[in-house]
Design an enzyme around this catalytic site. Structure first.
Site, short mmCIF file in Angstrom:
data_model
loop_
_atom_site.label_atom_id
_atom_site.label_comp_id
_atom_site.label_asym_id
_atom_site.label_seq_id
_atom_site.Cartn_x
_atom_site.Cartn_y
_atom_site.Cartn_z
N SER A 121 18.60 -19.90 -1.55
CA SER A 121 19.76 -19.51 -1.20
C SER A 121 20.78 -19.73 -2.41
O SER A 121 20.89 -21.10 -2.90
CB SER A 121 20.41 -19.86 -0.20
OG SER A 121 21.66 -19.52 0.16
N THR A 176 21.21 -16.23 7.48
CA THR A 176 20.38 -15.22 6.72
C THR A 176 19.05 -14.89 7.52
O THR A 176 18.89 -15.28 8.70
CB THR A 176 20.36 -15.58 5.24
OG1 THR A 176 19.83 -14.46 4.49
CG2 THR A 176 19.60 -16.65 4.92
N LYS A 212 19.63 -13.44 11.86
CA LYS A 212 21.12 -12.73 12.21
C LYS A 212 21.39 -12.28 13.77
O LYS A 212 22.34 -12.20 13.98
CB LYS A 212 21.41 -11.66 11.15
CG LYS A 212 21.38 -12.28 9.77
CD LYS A 212 21.89 -10.98 8.57
CE LYS A 212 21.96 -11.46 7.32
NZ LYS A 212 22.28 -10.58 6.26
N ASP A 227 28.52 -8.52 5.73
CA ASP A 227 27.56 -7.93 4.72
C ASP A 227 27.97 -6.49 4.31
O ASP A 227 27.96 -6.04 2.96
CB ASP A 227 26.28 -7.67 5.35
CG ASP A 227 25.32 -8.93 5.34
OD1 ASP A 227 25.52 -9.96 4.57
OD2 ASP A 227 24.59 -9.30 6.44
N GLY A 255 16.41 3.42 4.21
CA GLY A 255 15.94 2.42 5.11
C GLY A 255 16.30 2.32 6.46
O GLY A 255 17.44 3.09 6.63
N ALA A 256 15.68 1.68 7.29
CA ALA A 256 16.40 1.65 8.61
C ALA A 256 16.31 0.19 9.41
O ALA A 256 16.05 0.19 10.61
CB ALA A 256 15.71 2.74 9.55
N GLY A 303 17.23 -3.99 9.55
CA GLY A 303 18.46 -4.75 9.75
C GLY A 303 19.53 -4.80 8.56
O GLY A 303 20.80 -4.75 8.92
N LYS A 361 12.72 5.81 13.00
CA LYS A 361 13.62 4.61 13.05
C LYS A 361 14.92 5.17 12.36
O LYS A 361 16.10 4.82 12.97
CB LYS A 361 13.07 3.57 12.22
CG LYS A 361 12.09 2.49 13.14
CD LYS A 361 11.18 1.91 12.30
CE LYS A 361 11.89 0.64 11.83
NZ LYS A 361 11.09 -0.19 11.08
N MET A 380 20.28 -2.77 -2.62
CA MET A 380 20.75 -3.83 -2.02
C MET A 380 20.05 -5.12 -2.64
O MET A 380 20.54 -6.39 -2.08
CB MET A 380 20.96 -3.70 -0.41
CG MET A 380 22.25 -2.89 -0.25
SD MET A 380 21.98 -2.09 1.54
CE MET A 380 22.12 -3.41 2.38
P1 ATR Z 1 15.39 -5.51 6.65
O1 ATR Z 1 16.03 -6.57 8.03
O2 ATR Z 1 15.57 -6.66 5.75
O3 ATR Z 1 16.15 -4.39 6.77
P2 ATR Z 1 13.18 -4.81 7.89
O4 ATR Z 1 13.58 -4.48 9.33
O5 ATR Z 1 11.62 -5.31 7.70
O6 ATR Z 1 14.13 -5.64 6.87
O7 ATR Z 1 13.20 -3.30 7.22
C1 ATR Z 1 12.69 -3.06 5.99
C2 ATR Z 1 12.81 -1.46 5.67
O8 ATR Z 1 12.15 -1.23 4.43
C3 ATR Z 1 12.43 -0.49 6.45
O9 ATR Z 1 13.24 0.59 6.64
C4 ATR Z 1 10.91 -0.13 6.02
O10 ATR Z 1 10.77 1.04 6.40
P3 ATR Z 1 9.70 1.22 7.76
O11 ATR Z 1 10.60 1.25 8.73
O12 ATR Z 1 9.01 2.44 7.38
O13 ATR Z 1 8.69 0.18 7.88
C5 ATR Z 1 11.32 -0.22 4.57
N1 ATR Z 1 10.15 -0.34 3.68
C6 ATR Z 1 9.59 -1.50 3.24
N2 ATR Z 1 8.64 -1.33 2.17
C7 ATR Z 1 8.61 -0.08 1.77
C8 ATR Z 1 8.00 0.70 0.92
N3 ATR Z 1 7.06 0.34 0.16
N4 ATR Z 1 8.37 1.92 0.82
C9 ATR Z 1 9.41 2.56 1.69
N5 ATR Z 1 9.96 1.93 2.72
C10 ATR Z 1 9.70 0.42 2.66
#
Ligand code: ATR
Length: 275
Positions: free
Chosen positions: A14, A62, A66, A102, A127-128, A130, A155, A217
């Site tokens: 960190s 972190t 969270k 954040d 993405g979807a 956290g 999601k 991000m």
């Molecule tokens: P965080 O809390 O950091 O957001 P997370 O909840 O594990 O971590 O979410 C990771 C995100 O990255 C999800 O949206 C995941 O997609 P899925 O919901 O389909 O799993 C996405 N992700 C991770 N690796 C990926 C890849 N190689 N291609 C596309 N999306 C990816």
């Protein structure tokens, strides 16, 4: 001395201790800020002990704690409530206050460091998990129109549905499949962890048309995998999440000290350290 920490697992990497010391120097404040790896089982007890037995004034939180930190708080800010997660704990006489800086940090970075206007802009947010959930409320509050998309579409749909409660107008947030995004986006923000594995996102190629800036991000030395993809698709400007890291820290610092630190120089120094 005033005591603070960042709670995580793992957390040794960190940059928060260094960033907070830089901010403290700006005001000639003395503080102790440690990176504390708390146990995966028993986070709540270990975190509470820091406040009850070791006299901490505040802490950042972190991955992966969270959501658990959210459950620990007696009071929550609207940003923490919208995120369902807390990255900043503030000790108060009546108990712990939970805040989430954040999303506000991302908005501050986009607007002040990247020089992007958010009001009225259409943003594709990938993405979807956290990380994405944590930034939706402040992006909507800044006046952006959001389209969520995710490898697992359900999601993104569920998240768009949940977060529509925070949208100032109906239709400010919707979900679309990655392969049928269409065009008309001003910016694309990557909130997936795909860049960690260096993987490109399988996006509808139309989505890149007319995009002014990409924002990942994640951060690292050089362009992230996602920003390389954006550059190759003709997007003129690329930004990564290092500015968001510094801005979320500045907002946490302001919660604890009621002073707003300067971020530009800290960000420049961190960028040099990254190489
Ligand atoms: P965080 O809390 O950091 O957001 P997370 O909840 O594990 O971590 O979410 C990771 C995100 O990255 C999800 O949206 C995941 O997609 P899925 O919901 O389909 O799993 C996405 N992700 C991770 N690796 C990926 C890849 N190689 N291609 C596309 N999306 C990816």
């Amino acid at each position: 001395m005033a005591k603070f920490a960042v709670f995580g697992h793992p957390v040794a990497h960190s940059k928060s201790p260094w960033i907070h010391q830089q901010f403290a120097q700006q005001f000639a404040l003395q503080l102790e800020y440690q990176a504390l790896e708390l146990p995966l089982e028993g986070f709540a007890q270990a975190a509470l002990q820091c406040f009850t037995q070791h006299d901490f004034l505040g802490a950042n939180v972190t991955v992966p704690f969270k959501e658990q930190a959210f459950a620990l708080c007696q009071q929550l800010t609207p940003e923490a409530q919208a995120a369902g997660a807390v990255n900043t704990l503030v000790r108060q006489p009546e108990g712990l206050l939970g805040h989430n800086t954040d999303g506000l940090g991302l908005v501050a970075d986009l607007e002040h460091n990247c020089g992007l206007v958010l009001a009225g802009k259409r943003i594709l947010l990938l993405g979807a998990g956290g990380a994405v959930r944590g930034v939706i409320g402040p992006l909507l509050a800044a006046g952006a129109q959001l389209v969520l998309s995710n490898r697992t579409l359900a999601k993104a749909e569920q998240l768009a549905q949940q977060m529509s409660a925070f949208a100032p107008q109906a239709g400010s947030i919707q979900a679309l499949p990655l392969e049928a995004l269409g065009s008309g986006y001003d910016y694309i923000i990557n909130g997936t962890s795909a860049s960690l594995s260096g993987q490109a996102m399988a996006l509808d190629p139309l989505a890149w048309q007319g995009v002014q800036a990409s924002y990942d991000m994640m951060y690292g030395p050089g362009l992230t995998a996602f920003n390389q993809q954006a550059q190759a698709a003709g997007v003129a400007q690329q930004f990564d999440g290092l500015g968001m890291l510094v801005e979320q820290a500045a907002l946490a610092f302001a919660c604890w000290w009621q002073r707003q630190p300067q971020t530009q120089q800290v960000l420049q120094q961190l960028r040099q350290q990254l190489g």
